[in-house]
Design an enzyme around this catalytic site. Structure first.
Site, PDB file in Angstrom:
ATOM      1  N   GLY A   1       0.845  -1.187   0.000  1.00 26.92           N
ATOM      2  CA  GLY A   1       0.000   0.000   0.000  1.00 26.92           C
ATOM      3  C   GLY A   1       0.880   1.236   0.000  1.00 26.92           C
ATOM      4  O   GLY A   1       2.098   1.136   0.135  1.00 26.92           O
ATOM      5  N   LYS A   2       0.301   2.384  -0.161  1.00 24.08           N
ATOM      6  CA  LYS A   2       1.069   3.634  -0.061  1.00 24.08           C
ATOM      7  C   LYS A   2       0.085   4.789   0.099  1.00 24.08           C
ATOM      8  O   LYS A   2      -1.050   4.698  -0.384  1.00 24.08           O
ATOM      9  CB  LYS A   2       1.899   3.857  -1.334  1.00 24.08           C
ATOM     10  CG  LYS A   2       3.068   4.798  -1.134  1.00 24.08           C
ATOM     11  CD  LYS A   2       4.242   4.091  -0.482  1.00 24.08           C
ATOM     12  CE  LYS A   2       5.405   4.999  -0.209  1.00 24.08           C
ATOM     13  NZ  LYS A   2       6.534   4.244   0.363  1.00 24.08           N
ATOM     14  N   GLY A   3       0.541   5.843   0.764  1.00 21.27           N
ATOM     15  CA  GLY A   3      -0.317   7.003   0.940  1.00 21.27           C
ATOM     16  C   GLY A   3       0.414   8.274   0.575  1.00 21.27           C
ATOM     17  O   GLY A   3       1.642   8.295   0.513  1.00 21.27           O
TER      18      GLY A   3
END
Ligand code: NAD
Length: 460
Positions: A115-117
């Site tokens: 994931g990444k934000g």
């Protein structure tokens, strides 16, 4: 980076499909369909969450700030990846960094997905109060998607343990009674973080380099005797005659720790002759005083001295040079620990280093990567070198769930053991295979994910 990720995944799958030992149960049409399924699963994210955080600034103005949380793939476990605060953050970038996380966790056998934000701000332009509000709103807007068993963020560029502490506290308020210590990693030690997390990525980056140039060579003398013409082997043996000169781009969390590890390493003869940050390059052909520079940057919001006067005041011997000139210095090794796309089509022909270690994610573009690899430059890729952060995040997650905490030396031992296990599984193939190390690592990661997806009955 966008096309690079898709290309490497497709290339890895095509390469794997050529072997009958890969998914041997699948033949003809079912094999073709499995290939198409794998391409679509691994090159596209499961979810792209986007919000506009509504923030009331200190001056009373209300703004809406774009923010992302991308969940690429959770085949191996909960989504995992940092949250970046930077003005250039965009959806494509976050999606591709999430893909890289999926593959990195698979390569290093970490039971997390990718994931990444990101939040589109320059954090230096906001007050502490405003940043606190942005963090709380981020958790609030994405609260349904986050959690200890769902999606676990960590710090990235522009965020640190402070932001993770704020975010975990907000998560706890929104979800009373739920387990929360594993909801964010990279927290402060006092707040349930792991000892050693801050240094983990930089230490791991240096360890990747040391392992290849020292430990692996010691353990595999025969293998290397048969590969004397390999350019990497030549460079690796060279260091026994003279110190290897090193330049480090980026002097933040990753770069400063990698520089310090290089400076004090007893296994290799190193000389760190140059470091750079967002403002300058500092150079000394006799080697820089890295501890003094770290001390300075700790007292100056992470920045290096920018003038001769500031250097003199600290008794640090160095010349001040142009920031981007560091990349083209006549050194043996370049550690890239700043941003993406730093070595590209326009400057790759001027690179003199024979070894490049990727501390940052994707600091070498696809074109430059191809050119340099063809020139015999050894690139130790991000997916292999900079996993220390996520490995120790995994240890932090375990400690949070067990509420039992490890000593710092235990953390570093577990980190090195995990990274060594990956190196041992990837490196022998690298010496028997014409493919670059990056491609080797991707094949390894894609093979693991594909096999699990197949066993779970997901390839239809
Ligand atoms: P950081 O914000 O602590 O440090 C970044 C450093 O790069 C600073 O010294 C900054 O001044 C410098 N910099 C910025 N622009 C520059 C430029 N154009 N030229 C030279 N220096 C420049 O960030 P960090 O945590 O050290 O992360 C560095 C890179 O490593 C990022 O790409 C990040 O995604 C990647 N990474 C970090 C971790 C981690 O655990 N921190 C894990 C994996 C990957």
């Amino acid at each position: 980076m966008k096309n690079k990720m898709v290309t490497v995944i497709q290339q890895s799958l095509s390469e794997l499909m050529e072997s009958e030992q890969f998914l041997p149960g699948l033949k003809d049409e079912t094999r073709d369909r499995a290939f198409q399924s794998l391409v679509s699963i691994l090159t596209t994210p499961n979810r792209v969450n986007k919000s506009f955080l509504r923030i009331s600034l200190d001056n009373g103005k209300v703004v809406r700030i774009p923010a992302f949380r991308v969940q690429h793939n959770n085949t191996l476990g909960p989504y995992k990846g940092g949250i970046r605060f930077h003005e250039s953050v965009n959806e494509d970038e976050v999606v591709n960094l999430a893909k890289l996380m999926t593959l990195k966790n698979a390569l290093h056998d970490v039971p997390f997905g990718g994931g990444k934000g990101g939040v589109v701000i320059n954090p230096r332009e906001y007050s502490v109060k405003e940043l606190n509000l942005i963090c709380k709103k981020y958790v609030h807007y994405f609260s349904d998607t986050l959690g200890t068993e769902k999606d676990i963020p960590a710090p990235d560029i522009g965020t640190s343990e402070r932001e993770m502490d704020w975010m975990m506290a907000e998560f706890k308020s929104i979800h009373p009674g739920e387990t929360y210590r594993g909801s964010f990693t990279g927290k402060s030690v006092m707040n349930g973080g792991s000892l050693g997390r801050r240094e983990a990525t930089g230490k791991g980056v240096y360890y990747a380099y040391r392992y290849l140039l020292h430990d692996f060579i010691e353990e595999n003398k025969n293998l290397l005797d048969n590969n004397k013409s390999n350019p990497f082997v030549k460079t690796a043996f060279e260091h026994r005659k003279r110190p290897l000169t090193i330049a480090v781009q980026g002097f933040g969390n990753v770069g400063s720790v990698a520089a310090l590890e290089a400076h004090k390493c007893v296994y290799l003869q190193n000389k760190v002759v140059a470091v750079s940050d967002r403002n300058v390059t500092l150079y000394n052909s006799e080697g820089l005083d890295i501890p003094a520079l770290i001390n300075y940057s700790n007292q100056h919001e992470g920045d290096l001295p920018t003038t001769e006067k500031e250097l003199e005041a600290e008794d640090i011997k160095a010349t001040v040079q142009d920031r981007d000139g560091l990349l083209e210095l006549d050194v043996d090794v370049l550690f890239l620990a700043a941003l993406e796309d730093q070595i590209h089509q326009d400057n790759c022909k001027n690179i003199k280093a024979r070894i490049i270690v990727e501390g940052a994610n994707a600091p070498v573009t696809q074109d430059a990567d191809k050119y340099l690899s063809n020139q015999g430059v050894l690139i130790i890729p991000d997916i292999l070198a900079n996993a220390g952060g996520v490995i120790v995040s995994y240890l932090e997650w375990i400690q949070g769930r067990e509420t039992q905490f490890y000593k710092e030396e235990q953390v570093f031992k577990l980190l090195y053991d995990k990274m060594s296990a990956t190196f041992k599984s990837v490196l022998p193939e690298f010496f028997n295979d014409p493919l670059p190390l990056r491609q080797n690592c991707y094949i390894h990661a894609v093979k693991k994910l594909s096999t699990i997806l197949y066993r779970q009955g997901k390839l239809y």
